[in-house]
Design an enzyme around this catalytic site. Structure first.
Site, PDB file in Angstrom:
ATOM      1  N   THR B  40       0.824  -1.195   0.000  1.00  0.00           N
ATOM      2  CA  THR B  40       0.000   0.000   0.000  1.00  0.00           C
ATOM      3  C   THR B  40       0.871   1.263   0.000  1.00  0.00           C
ATOM      4  OG1 THR B  40      -1.754  -1.157   1.173  1.00  0.00           O
ATOM      5  CG2 THR B  40      -1.790   1.256   1.284  1.00  0.00           C
ATOM      6  N   HIS B  43       2.024   1.916  -3.394  1.00  0.00           N
ATOM      7  CA  HIS B  43       0.981   2.569  -4.191  1.00  0.00           C
ATOM      8  C   HIS B  43       0.974   4.076  -3.928  1.00  0.00           C
ATOM      9  CE1 HIS B  43      -0.553  -1.173  -5.586  1.00  0.00           C
ATOM     10  NE2 HIS B  43      -1.031  -1.578  -4.428  1.00  0.00           N
ATOM     11  N   GLU B  64       2.830  -0.096   9.166  1.00  0.00           N
ATOM     12  CA  GLU B  64       3.386  -1.252   9.892  1.00  0.00           C
ATOM     13  C   GLU B  64       4.449  -0.728  10.841  1.00  0.00           C
ATOM     14  OE1 GLU B  64       4.838  -3.896   6.867  1.00  0.00           O
ATOM     15  OE2 GLU B  64       2.888  -4.078   5.897  1.00  0.00           O
ATOM     16  N   CYS B  99     -21.031  -0.423  14.067  1.00  0.00           N
ATOM     17  CA  CYS B  99     -21.818  -0.800  12.889  1.00  0.00           C
ATOM     18  C   CYS B  99     -22.248  -2.264  12.983  1.00  0.00           C
ATOM     19  CB  CYS B  99     -20.999  -0.576  11.615  1.00  0.00           C
ATOM     20  SG  CYS B  99     -19.689  -1.803  11.397  1.00  0.00           S
ATOM     21  N   CYS B 102     -19.192  -4.693  13.020  1.00  0.00           N
ATOM     22  CA  CYS B 102     -18.499  -4.658  14.311  1.00  0.00           C
ATOM     23  C   CYS B 102     -19.318  -5.408  15.354  1.00  0.00           C
ATOM     24  CB  CYS B 102     -18.265  -3.212  14.756  1.00  0.00           C
ATOM     25  SG  CYS B 102     -16.914  -2.397  13.866  1.00  0.00           S
ATOM     26  N   ARG B 204      12.962 -14.079  -4.347  1.00  0.00           N
ATOM     27  CA  ARG B 204      11.819 -14.472  -3.520  1.00  0.00           C
ATOM     28  C   ARG B 204      11.620 -15.978  -3.533  1.00  0.00           C
ATOM     29  NH1 ARG B 204       7.227  -9.781  -4.674  1.00  0.00           N
ATOM     30  NH2 ARG B 204       8.139  -8.281  -3.221  1.00  0.00           N
ATOM     31  N   ILE B 290     -10.420 -12.890   1.965  1.00  0.00           N
ATOM     32  CA  ILE B 290      -9.723 -12.531   3.209  1.00  0.00           C
ATOM     33  C   ILE B 290      -9.340 -11.067   3.163  1.00  0.00           C
ATOM     34  CG2 ILE B 290      -7.749 -12.964   4.729  1.00  0.00           C
ATOM     35  CD1 ILE B 290      -9.538 -15.339   4.592  1.00  0.00           C
TER      36      ILE B 290
END
Lengths: 345, 345, 345, 345
Positions: B40, B43, B64, B99, B102, B204, B290
């Site tokens: 993110t 981005h 993070e 909400c 939640c 990787r 997910i």
């Protein structure tokens, strides 16, 4: 062939010659490569109250085994699914396949269950007849002594997984007989964070450590206090009762974390007095009675864990004898010094 | 204090001085010990289409982190649950708590979600303000660089466990970015029998092997055929889609065993054409979208797996820079050579 | 006996005389009391692309049935579980009982599946041979026309319950063919709070209302907007896709509440373009492919719902013809005016 | 305002004038529209052993209620989620939101739980202060007497659904106090096929029939034999223990079908002697301790079942008094003739 018979309604057993059995149309005949002694076999050998009601001598007992198919019943041959030379082990719950529970996908709790080696001849012999529906084909690379303990190992798999495996969570195993010891190895393999075990016999406690127990308590210790302390008062996420001891079960509810799971595989000689209010209701406990193995879901997981060497069961296999020396095997168990005892014909 | 700002609606970011922020009544102020770069953040840095719609410069980004509480908001102090000196990380999903979702126990998909470091200032700085409800207290022994990757590690935990973890079963991880690499480590920790990974970048792929992958395929290989071959045509019990690549998802359904689970964490830039009939219906697939982490169930498992050293994440932490050198971090990622990049103030 | 044959590889079918079949050792012979026409039968009748690949004329087709056992195969008689005079229906998935999926408790997705009435002769006849393992003994009080629709009713039961039934929650049924209509009745029986249905054919929409639908939309309406409006923007807890229409599936994901369940029973003629990111990942959707019926768990629930009159299926049974008039049955379906069509010999 | 006080550490209670309470910053003040008497209130009223340890007089007791918000605490007003005029009921489990269980999504078993109306003033009054986190906004159309019983109704919802609701299956409810009676209505609404109830008091047995019980047994009857007979020896799929009677729990395990679920909500005055071997282990029982309600998942289902009129609770609401006549309410319960007793200020 040689076979160990429960000859008479009395303690003990005898090795004697018997004619090689013939498979019925839905059976296979196997040449036994390894067997192991189960607690049930000890009951039959010592001729306890349960055996006196259930067993009809003379019979060949024993049910944990690994063997090779050497003859196929007529229908089995026609079906073409099993073949000569297949290495198999046996699911000992001989289900009828047609009762309500079998139809619900629960053949392991069949309403008309017969037990292999209990209600029909078993495997303490050179050859044995096995109902084809109960044959499980092994990876040929699995050593016979390992293949033959899949059945009790499956009890442990069943107890660990039913209701959710405690991966990344803590667990207690109450009682370190062979199934408890297997459970410890399985808990380690699935990533349980802390594995507490309770066992009075030093030899078994030592094996428990080898299998991966974080700590092993003697039941004389105040292990409830110790485990609650180690978990900051919270208790553990999963308790596996494998001792059949009422006091252990009572303590199991005490060390269980609220909303945790408690699996009960142990068989209790009498009723257990339980604080249901605090141990179950207010604790929001999830309790799972366990019985046999899921047929064959449990066996699939068992195969993966054993052939993939996720669990090394060798520390549990403490004794190996020739079938002729079966009495030494029972003696080792009676002495309380044994893990699993292997008998090879 | 020093902080990395998304200063203008354009690519790039700048490090500059800012005044130390003050916590509101329901916030805590932390001194940052470590941060890490998320996709993110990339981005936002590159100023892609999503960022242009969502981000309101100027702002401090990054989410993070690991840090130490140095000031408590008034209500937080009154509540007495967090205290000065607590080491914390941050759940980045700032839920409203009121909400429908939640209230159903799903704050991670709050209907009025705000994202820390996206919709409010974040952590690429010396200090940061954190809503107290989103603070997770760490074990003080956890190194800051490990503590700060718990958030993406939690994505992997969530994907592995949701719908059942494949202990004693086979799995495929599609895409070995940091979350995919963490997932491999978690799969190994929970006793997956075979872990197949798909990843084009050699660095990787190499880390994937270190984390426990049984085999790593380059997407140029016919990995569908290979995996089906390795599983005797059955396919794997679990597929974890972590690449956001439509072709990978299509292949995921091909290598999935009937009745298996397919977890999708990847975000796809456009619609994906799916063979729903064969991939889902006839395959009896169980598909789980997910998103984020279960708050805080996922974090509990994350803590156990990391503090208990069930998963060693160090091979994934390939780069570490001073915050001043944040551009080197983004460059390492852009070069496609990085696992997780740590930035320390 | 009279039987409806798919005689040639071409559209249509013929009623002609055939010799009464003989059961094999593991079969039973039944006298047919009622049959019903499935969509699969329509495919065979119209000789579509799927049929051209799968069906080997000449054969008797049809698979939904109720009948009475009039002869037992030798092994069936020996087993003693089924007896002359038993009223049965047929699970059409003829599983092998020995593959991986069968062993996992999933015979309904057997790896070596054969379909009754597709891969072997079926029930549009006076008599039929049924593999004993696929016979389901009915309550004798169940009318034959109701007993024979248990198989498609079971598809609906399976879809409603898999992944959790939406009792006290809202649901959408996409497509009101007979299975969709049954699903509406089942949703009502299990206490779904609001049941929305989508169906273009007025006759079927009317039956949907009779079965308990709260509202029925024509797909020309903007039902996504309507359903989101009716649920205050939240969407429904469960979507059941029973149309096989790609656009309906796309809309299904749009009306699904985050964390809701979407069951897919429909079979799609081609790939479906899906917004996986918003429809599955960010929506945290739980998607279940559905196939056949759990053997026999689904049948148990089916029996309870039907014999206990929790669901009254009569509004769905719109037409009944003599077997001789089977062409009228297919014509009624082709006219798009039918619910379920019963054929009685 | 008028309020019913537990004035002294002795049996009884007094109605007297008190000053209207003021909400704290995180509270709301409500004008009470209806309350109902819980078994816990009876314990406090009669001053039993539990009350003597837990209750600190003087205090206003009562916790089941429906009311209207007439004042908002400062932080509540700032948060903007609750507003003046909202009709609310109260979740009585006042959780801390920060302990391990709260963080696991289990606030209903919070480690630091306080009970509204037990550990703090409650609702037998004209006005009450309610922690905002425990306020549940009602549909304004719900009559106050129905809105106020949502809390105990939720206990029944929780017990019916936890571990799977027995839709299309049989169930037994042990004990027909108000929660047992609600459970019968819920079981009917979710399509249980047969609902057996056990209750000694004729008035309650009669209400049980009105709520949908198939048969109601007096515990003097051999109901184990009767239920096993009615289920062809199989037992029922679900047992709900709501009596707190040890003998009932023992019988519950006897009438439970193997692999069935047994939910325990009853609180037992002493330990219960259980045949764990046959009742749990060999029976493969799944036992769920139940406590409170899932916050707020249970309330969502409760709302749907009540506002959608899936369950009509009116037969259970046997008595209604003015708050001034609260002693008549307690007397009606003491006489064993009451379902739920409503008190209105």
């Amino acid at each position: 062939m040689k076979a160990v018979f429960k000859e008479k309604p009395a303690p003990g057993a005898v090795l004697k010659q018997a004619s090689e059995p013939k498979p019925g149309p839905n059976d296979v005949l196997i040449k036994i490569e390894a067997t192991s002694i189960c607690g049930t076999d000890v009951h039959i050998y010592t001729w306890d109250a349960w055996s006196q009601k259930r067993i009809k001598p003379p019979m060949i007992f024993g049910h944990e085994c690994a063997g090779k198919i050497i003859e196929l019943g007529k229908n089995v041959e026609a079906a073409g699914k099993l073949k000569l030379g297949d290495k198999i082990s046996v699911e000992t719950h001989v289900y009828d396949g047609s009762c309500f529970q079998c139809k619900q996908g629960n053949p392991h709790i069949c309403e008309n269950m017969k037990i292999f080696g209990v209600d029909m001849n078993g495997v303490f012999a050179e050859y044995a007849v096995v109902p084809q529906q109960n044959a499980w084909v092994n990876d040929p690379a699995l050593p016979p002594a390992v293949a033959c303990i899949q059945e009790p190992f499956g009890n442990a798999v069943h107890t660990v997984f039913e209701g959710g495996a405690p991966s990344g969570d803590s667990a207690v195993v109450l009682g370190c007989g062979p199934i408890g010891l297997f459970a410890i190895g399985i808990l380690k393999a699935i990533g349980a964070s802390h594995i507490y075990a309770v066992e009075p016999v030093p030899v078994r406690a030592e094996i428990a450590r080898k299998m991966g127990a974080t700590r092993v308590f003697n039941p004389k210790e105040d292990y409830v206090k110790e485990i609650l302390g180690a978990t900051k008062g919270k208790g553990v996420g999963a308790v596996l009762e494998m001792s059949g001891n009422g006091g252990a079960l009572q303590n199991g509810f005490r060390v269980l974390r609220p909303a945790g799971k408690l699996g009960v595989l142990g068989v209790f000689p009498k009723d257990v007095q339980l604080d249901v209010t605090n141990g179950i209701v207010f604790k929001y406990a999830r309790v799972y009675g366990i019985n046999g193995r899921r047929i064959w879901g449990t066996w699939e997981k068992t195969r993966e864990l054993l052939t993939g060497k996720k669990v090394d069961v060798r520390p549990v296999l403490t004794h190996e004898f020739k079938l002729d020396d079966f009495e030494k095997g029972f003696a080792a168990i009676a002495a309380g010094e044994a893990g699993k005892v292997i008998l090879k014909p």
